[in-house]
Scaffold this active site. Structure first.
Site, PDB file in Angstrom:
ATOM      1  N   HIS A 104       0.833  -1.197   0.000  1.00  0.00           N
ATOM      2  CA  HIS A 104       0.000   0.000   0.000  1.00  0.00           C
ATOM      3  C   HIS A 104       0.868   1.248   0.000  1.00  0.00           C
ATOM      4  O   HIS A 104       2.081   1.193   0.195  1.00  0.00           O
ATOM      5  CB  HIS A 104      -0.921   0.021   1.217  1.00  0.00           C
ATOM      6  CG  HIS A 104      -0.194   0.244   2.508  1.00  0.00           C
ATOM      7  ND1 HIS A 104       0.640  -0.708   3.073  1.00  0.00           N
ATOM      8  CD2 HIS A 104      -0.147   1.319   3.336  1.00  0.00           C
ATOM      9  CE1 HIS A 104       1.149  -0.234   4.198  1.00  0.00           C
ATOM     10  NE2 HIS A 104       0.703   1.002   4.375  1.00  0.00           N
ATOM     11  N   ASP A 106       0.654   5.050   1.931  1.00  0.00           N
ATOM     12  CA  ASP A 106      -0.068   5.662   3.038  1.00  0.00           C
ATOM     13  C   ASP A 106      -1.046   6.741   2.568  1.00  0.00           C
ATOM     14  O   ASP A 106      -0.673   7.655   1.820  1.00  0.00           O
ATOM     15  CB  ASP A 106       0.914   6.275   4.039  1.00  0.00           C
ATOM     16  CG  ASP A 106       1.714   5.223   4.783  1.00  0.00           C
ATOM     17  OD1 ASP A 106       1.230   4.074   4.884  1.00  0.00           O
ATOM     18  OD2 ASP A 106       2.821   5.542   5.250  1.00  0.00           O
ATOM     19  N   HIS A 273       4.688   0.034   0.113  1.00  0.00           N
ATOM     20  CA  HIS A 273       5.405  -0.755   1.108  1.00  0.00           C
ATOM     21  C   HIS A 273       4.500  -1.790   1.763  1.00  0.00           C
ATOM     22  O   HIS A 273       3.269  -1.738   1.652  1.00  0.00           O
ATOM     23  CB  HIS A 273       6.039   0.151   2.168  1.00  0.00           C
ATOM     24  CG  HIS A 273       5.056   1.016   2.912  1.00  0.00           C
ATOM     25  ND1 HIS A 273       4.450   2.117   2.349  1.00  0.00           N
ATOM     26  CD2 HIS A 273       4.578   0.939   4.179  1.00  0.00           C
ATOM     27  CE1 HIS A 273       3.651   2.680   3.223  1.00  0.00           C
ATOM     28  NE2 HIS A 273       3.696   1.988   4.339  1.00  0.00           N
ATOM     29  N   ARG A 288       4.987   7.158  13.519  1.00  0.00           N
ATOM     30  CA  ARG A 288       4.948   7.619  12.125  1.00  0.00           C
ATOM     31  C   ARG A 288       4.382   9.018  12.016  1.00  0.00           C
ATOM     32  O   ARG A 288       3.352   9.332  12.619  1.00  0.00           O
ATOM     33  CB  ARG A 288       4.088   6.670  11.266  1.00  0.00           C
ATOM     34  CG  ARG A 288       4.225   6.921   9.772  1.00  0.00           C
ATOM     35  CD  ARG A 288       3.246   6.072   8.973  1.00  0.00           C
ATOM     36  NE  ARG A 288       1.919   6.662   8.930  1.00  0.00           N
ATOM     37  CZ  ARG A 288       0.833   6.033   8.468  1.00  0.00           C
ATOM     38  NH1 ARG A 288       0.923   4.777   8.043  1.00  0.00           N
ATOM     39  NH2 ARG A 288      -0.335   6.631   8.449  1.00  0.00           N
TER      40      ARG A 288
END
Length: 297
Positions: A104, A106, A273, A288
């Site tokens: 995917h 983000d 990723h 994150r």
């Protein structure tokens, strides 16, 4: 002295000689930014960052996003999304354990998808001296360049639907399968109807021109893409499967082995990723931050 060392075949580099806990001067930051966009994935080893310092550094690339899952944000720092398998005293997840089950990019389902993400390793699981929980990245720009002329022509004007609801359904199905197989699953907070409604499905071009590098990138991913627009479902699913397999060939992949103090940044337009979940029940904790990108049409 800032040093840039390529660590992947087509992309990914280590940037050393820089301390991200201090406010970088404009010249140094410019070198870091140029190296980042050129390499698509960069890692800064042995950093010692507070949440505020991580926020301050990544904010220099643009406005930060607060994730729709409020319960997985760090208290006092809404800009930080917690990735962890740790639980509180009631057995509830303190962050997102299931993030990254599928390839995917983000927040690709938003009208202003993420430009970049930065993930800081606080706790890294280690077994028999080997770090677990690697993260894998695939360059969608290198994958696009390697397409045949016929395939480039075929996908040139296609559009795809990105859906957070679809992503949650896929994750839920995967969790049910884990339970069926007897794999431990942390009890996570299910998204509320209001949270799902705040991120409606969005159409995106399959081939997206990067706003900084001007490289063509394949802006599709198995986690968030639900369908190709205007194409019969069976035909569209077959084409998506072919493209997914092309993007995730070993030639286009860099696998990152984590160490505490790593600050890893990736370009959400140029790469996608996927996480690995080989570490549970050993504790893992990462923070994150996500920089909002430009609106897409």
């Amino acid at each position: 002295m800032l040093r840039i060392t390529r660590i992947g075949k087509h992309f990914a580099a280590e940037i050393s000689g820089v301390d991200l806990s201090v406010d970088l001067d404009e010249s140094t930051f410019s070198q870091v930014a140029n190296a980042f966009f050129d390499n698509e994935v960069v890692v800064f080893r042995d950093q010692r960052l507070t949440p505020a310092q991580q926020i301050a550094f990544t904010r220099r690339f643009g406005p930060l996003e607060a994730h729709v899952r409020k319960e997985s944000r760090l208290a006092g720092h809404d800009e930080i999304f917690i990735l962890s398998n740790k639980v509180d005293e009631n057995g509830k997840a303190i962050g997102a354990q299931d993030a990254g089950r599928f390839w995917h990019s983000d927040l690709s389902y938003k009208r202003e998808p993420s430009l970049l993400s930065a993930l800081y390793a606080v706790e890294v699981p280690v077994k028999d001296g080997v770090a677990l929980g690697n993260t894998y990245f695939a360059s969608t720009s290198a994958a696009y360049q390697a397409l045949s002329p016929a395939m480039k022509e075929r996908v040139a004007n296609l559009r795809n639907v990105h859906s957070y609801r679809e992503y949650r359904l896929k994750n839920y199905a995967a969790q049910l399968e884990d339970m069926r197989l007897g794999i431990r699953t942390v009890q996570e907070h299910a998204p509320t109807p209001e949270q799902l409604a705040s991120v409606p499905d969005t159409e995106m071009a399959v081939v997206r021109v990067h706003p900084v590098t001007k490289r063509n990138c394949l802006f599709i991913n198995e986690g968030h893409t639900s369908a190709l627009v205007g194409m019969p479902r069976a035909e569209g699913d077959a084409l998506l499967a072919e493209l997914y397999a092309h993007i995730t060939q070993p030639e286009f992949i860099y696998g990152h082995s984590w160490r505490p103090g790593d600050l890893l940044m990736w370009d959400n337009i140029a790469v996608q990723h996927k996480a690995t979940f080989d570490y549970d029940p050993l504790p893992r904790l990462l923070y994150r931050t996500t920089v909002r990108g430009p609106a897409v049409v």
